[in-house]
Motif scaffolding. Sequence first.
Motif, PDB file in Angstrom:
ATOM      1  N   GLY A  71      10.431   9.517  -8.194  1.00  0.00           N
ATOM      2  CA  GLY A  71      11.575   8.722  -8.636  1.00  0.00           C
ATOM      3  C   GLY A  71      12.312   8.081  -7.480  1.00  0.00           C
ATOM      4  O   GLY A  71      12.683   6.909  -7.526  1.00  0.00           O
ATOM      5  N   PHE A  72      12.507   8.864  -6.410  1.00  0.00           N
ATOM      6  CA  PHE A  72      13.167   8.315  -5.231  1.00  0.00           C
ATOM      7  C   PHE A  72      12.352   7.193  -4.614  1.00  0.00           C
ATOM      8  O   PHE A  72      12.895   6.157  -4.227  1.00  0.00           O
ATOM      9  CB  PHE A  72      13.402   9.422  -4.195  1.00  0.00           C
ATOM     10  N   LEU A  73      11.043   7.372  -4.507  1.00  0.00           N
ATOM     11  CA  LEU A  73      10.188   6.334  -3.932  1.00  0.00           C
ATOM     12  C   LEU A  73      10.190   5.075  -4.791  1.00  0.00           C
ATOM     13  O   LEU A  73      10.198   3.952  -4.262  1.00  0.00           O
ATOM     14  CB  LEU A  73       8.761   6.862  -3.743  1.00  0.00           C
ATOM     15  N   VAL A  74      10.189   5.250  -6.120  1.00  0.00           N
ATOM     16  CA  VAL A  74      10.260   4.090  -7.020  1.00  0.00           C
ATOM     17  C   VAL A  74      11.584   3.363  -6.811  1.00  0.00           C
ATOM     18  O   VAL A  74      11.632   2.129  -6.731  1.00  0.00           O
ATOM     19  CB  VAL A  74      10.081   4.530  -8.495  1.00  0.00           C
ATOM     20  N   MET A  75      12.679   4.125  -6.700  1.00  0.00           N
ATOM     21  CA  MET A  75      13.995   3.513  -6.463  1.00  0.00           C
ATOM     22  C   MET A  75      13.995   2.731  -5.150  1.00  0.00           C
ATOM     23  O   MET A  75      14.476   1.598  -5.098  1.00  0.00           O
ATOM     24  CB  MET A  75      15.077   4.593  -6.392  1.00  0.00           C
ATOM     25  N   LEU A  76      13.466   3.333  -4.108  1.00  0.00           N
ATOM     26  CA  LEU A  76      13.452   2.694  -2.797  1.00  0.00           C
ATOM     27  C   LEU A  76      12.622   1.410  -2.814  1.00  0.00           C
ATOM     28  O   LEU A  76      13.055   0.367  -2.319  1.00  0.00           O
ATOM     29  CB  LEU A  76      12.913   3.665  -1.742  1.00  0.00           C
ATOM     30  N   ALA A  77      11.431   1.497  -3.407  1.00  0.00           N
ATOM     31  CA  ALA A  77      10.559   0.318  -3.467  1.00  0.00           C
ATOM     32  C   ALA A  77      11.214  -0.803  -4.268  1.00  0.00           C
ATOM     33  O   ALA A  77      11.191  -1.974  -3.854  1.00  0.00           O
ATOM     34  CB  ALA A  77       9.210   0.692  -4.075  1.00  0.00           C
ATOM     35  N   CYS A  78      11.812  -0.474  -5.394  1.00  0.00           N
ATOM     36  CA  CYS A  78      12.450  -1.500  -6.220  1.00  0.00           C
ATOM     37  C   CYS A  78      13.683  -2.075  -5.539  1.00  0.00           C
ATOM     38  O   CYS A  78      13.973  -3.264  -5.669  1.00  0.00           O
ATOM     39  CB  CYS A  78      12.807  -0.930  -7.588  1.00  0.00           C
ATOM     40  N   LEU A  79      14.407  -1.239  -4.810  1.00  0.00           N
ATOM     41  CA  LEU A  79      15.560  -1.735  -4.072  1.00  0.00           C
ATOM     42  C   LEU A  79      15.130  -2.753  -3.021  1.00  0.00           C
ATOM     43  O   LEU A  79      15.717  -3.837  -2.906  1.00  0.00           O
ATOM     44  CB  LEU A  79      16.300  -0.575  -3.411  1.00  0.00           C
ATOM     45  N   LEU A  80      14.098  -2.423  -2.255  1.00  0.00           N
ATOM     46  CA  LEU A  80      13.610  -3.354  -1.234  1.00  0.00           C
ATOM     47  C   LEU A  80      13.072  -4.636  -1.858  1.00  0.00           C
ATOM     48  O   LEU A  80      13.304  -5.736  -1.343  1.00  0.00           O
ATOM     49  CB  LEU A  80      12.536  -2.672  -0.382  1.00  0.00           C
ATOM     50  N   TRP A  81      12.354  -4.506  -2.952  1.00  0.00           N
ATOM     51  CA  TRP A  81      11.817  -5.663  -3.664  1.00  0.00           C
ATOM     52  C   TRP A  81      12.953  -6.558  -4.164  1.00  0.00           C
ATOM     53  O   TRP A  81      12.934  -7.773  -3.994  1.00  0.00           O
ATOM     54  CB  TRP A  81      10.938  -5.176  -4.811  1.00  0.00           C
ATOM     55  N   GLY A  82      13.959  -5.947  -4.765  1.00  0.00           N
ATOM     56  CA  GLY A  82      15.095  -6.707  -5.279  1.00  0.00           C
ATOM     57  C   GLY A  82      15.895  -7.383  -4.174  1.00  0.00           C
ATOM     58  O   GLY A  82      16.334  -8.519  -4.305  1.00  0.00           O
ATOM     59  N   LEU A  83      16.083  -6.668  -3.061  1.00  0.00           N
ATOM     60  CA  LEU A  83      16.822  -7.262  -1.947  1.00  0.00           C
ATOM     61  C   LEU A  83      16.084  -8.444  -1.330  1.00  0.00           C
ATOM     62  O   LEU A  83      16.703  -9.438  -0.948  1.00  0.00           O
ATOM     63  CB  LEU A  83      17.118  -6.205  -0.879  1.00  0.00           C
ATOM     64  N   SER A  84      14.769  -8.341  -1.214  1.00  0.00           N
ATOM     65  CA  SER A  84      14.015  -9.471  -0.648  1.00  0.00           C
ATOM     66  C   SER A  84      14.101 -10.679  -1.577  1.00  0.00           C
ATOM     67  O   SER A  84      14.235 -11.806  -1.120  1.00  0.00           O
ATOM     68  CB  SER A  84      12.568  -9.085  -0.384  1.00  0.00           C
ATOM     69  N   ALA A  85      14.051 -10.431  -2.888  1.00  0.00           N
ATOM     70  CA  ALA A  85      14.192 -11.541  -3.833  1.00  0.00           C
ATOM     71  C   ALA A  85      15.606 -12.102  -3.784  1.00  0.00           C
ATOM     72  O   ALA A  85      15.804 -13.324  -3.845  1.00  0.00           O
ATOM     73  CB  ALA A  85      13.857 -11.072  -5.247  1.00  0.00           C
ATOM     74  N   TRP A  86      16.597 -11.229  -3.645  1.00  0.00           N
ATOM     75  CA  TRP A  86      17.992 -11.668  -3.578  1.00  0.00           C
ATOM     76  C   TRP A  86      18.212 -12.572  -2.363  1.00  0.00           C
ATOM     77  O   TRP A  86      18.862 -13.606  -2.453  1.00  0.00           O
ATOM     78  CB  TRP A  86      18.915 -10.455  -3.512  1.00  0.00           C
ATOM     79  N   ARG A  87      17.643 -12.184  -1.220  1.00  0.00           N
ATOM     80  CA  ARG A  87      17.778 -13.013  -0.014  1.00  0.00           C
ATOM     81  C   ARG A  87      17.195 -14.394  -0.225  1.00  0.00           C
ATOM     82  O   ARG A  87      17.719 -15.382   0.255  1.00  0.00           O
ATOM     83  CB  ARG A  87      17.090 -12.343   1.165  1.00  0.00           C
ATOM     84  N   ARG A  88      16.088 -14.463  -0.926  1.00  0.00           N
ATOM     85  CA  ARG A  88      15.457 -15.756  -1.162  1.00  0.00           C
ATOM     86  C   ARG A  88      16.268 -16.604  -2.130  1.00  0.00           C
ATOM     87  O   ARG A  88      16.305 -17.821  -2.003  1.00  0.00           O
ATOM     88  CB  ARG A  88      14.046 -15.568  -1.675  1.00  0.00           C
ATOM     89  N   VAL A  89      16.924 -15.956  -3.092  1.00  0.00           N
ATOM     90  CA  VAL A  89      17.739 -16.705  -4.049  1.00  0.00           C
ATOM     91  C   VAL A  89      18.973 -17.274  -3.364  1.00  0.00           C
ATOM     92  O   VAL A  89      19.327 -18.432  -3.567  1.00  0.00           O
ATOM     93  CB  VAL A  89      18.143 -15.821  -5.252  1.00  0.00           C
ATOM     94  N   VAL A  90      19.642 -16.452  -2.549  1.00  0.00           N
ATOM     95  CA  VAL A  90      20.874 -16.908  -1.922  1.00  0.00           C
ATOM     96  C   VAL A  90      20.611 -17.722  -0.660  1.00  0.00           C
ATOM     97  O   VAL A  90      21.542 -18.285  -0.101  1.00  0.00           O
ATOM     98  CB  VAL A  90      21.834 -15.738  -1.606  1.00  0.00           C
ATOM     99  N   GLY A  91      19.368 -17.777  -0.188  1.00  0.00           N
ATOM    100  CA  GLY A  91      19.035 -18.640   0.933  1.00  0.00           C
ATOM    101  C   GLY A  91      18.979 -17.971   2.274  1.00  0.00           C
ATOM    102  O   GLY A  91      19.079 -18.645   3.287  1.00  0.00           O
ATOM    103  N   GLY A  92      18.839 -16.682   2.341  1.00  0.00           N
ATOM    104  CA  GLY A  92      18.744 -15.996   3.627  1.00  0.00           C
ATOM    105  C   GLY A  92      17.532 -16.399   4.411  1.00  0.00           C
ATOM    106  O   GLY A  92      17.607 -16.697   5.584  1.00  0.00           O
ATOM    107  N   SER A  93      16.354 -16.441   3.821  1.00  0.00           N
ATOM    108  CA  SER A  93      15.156 -16.762   4.557  1.00  0.00           C
ATOM    109  C   SER A  93      14.149 -17.521   3.751  1.00  0.00           C
ATOM    110  O   SER A  93      12.974 -17.475   4.032  1.00  0.00           O
ATOM    111  CB  SER A  93      14.508 -15.508   5.067  1.00  0.00           C
ATOM    112  N   GLY A  94      14.640 -18.180   2.785  1.00  0.00           N
ATOM    113  CA  GLY A  94      13.598 -18.512   1.932  1.00  0.00           C
ATOM    114  C   GLY A  94      13.415 -19.816   1.312  1.00  0.00           C
ATOM    115  O   GLY A  94      14.077 -20.767   1.514  1.00  0.00           O
TER     116      GLY A  94
END
Length: 132
Positions: A71-94
């Motif tokens: 469960g912790f690993l799933v949470m961590l993976a989804c958090l990283l996945w969501g943050l990378s998508a969030w950066r691309r939406v708001v224009g951090g690197s993407g």
Amino acid sequence: MPLSEHEQRMLDQIEQALYAEDPKFANTVRQTNPAVHYKRWIIKASIGFVAGVALLMGGAVFQQVAIGVIGFLVMLACLLWGLSAWRRVVGGSGEAAAPATPAEPKQRRQQRQGLMNRFEERWRRRQEGDDR
């Protein structure tokens, strides 16, 4: 960098050929916004994060360490996945960020030059013994 006239004509011809061959696909591709794709990633990552929390809590309730760790690993993976998508939406690197206007790079360059000029001026003053 703008396209040359020849490149623009070639691109127009390719676009016309695509519309003639498969207008439904061409229309779908033209209307697709990359930000929508990344927003879907964020939604999926959020659902996965909630599932990870449920697994973690289930592992704690049933005293199953393996389920809690998964469960912790799933949470961590989804958090990283969501943050990378969030950066691309708001224009951090993407790719999904709003395209820069032609004036923005010039302004940034001028700001950098201004910053460099200030550093150089400070350096000259220090070398001359005029510390302020």
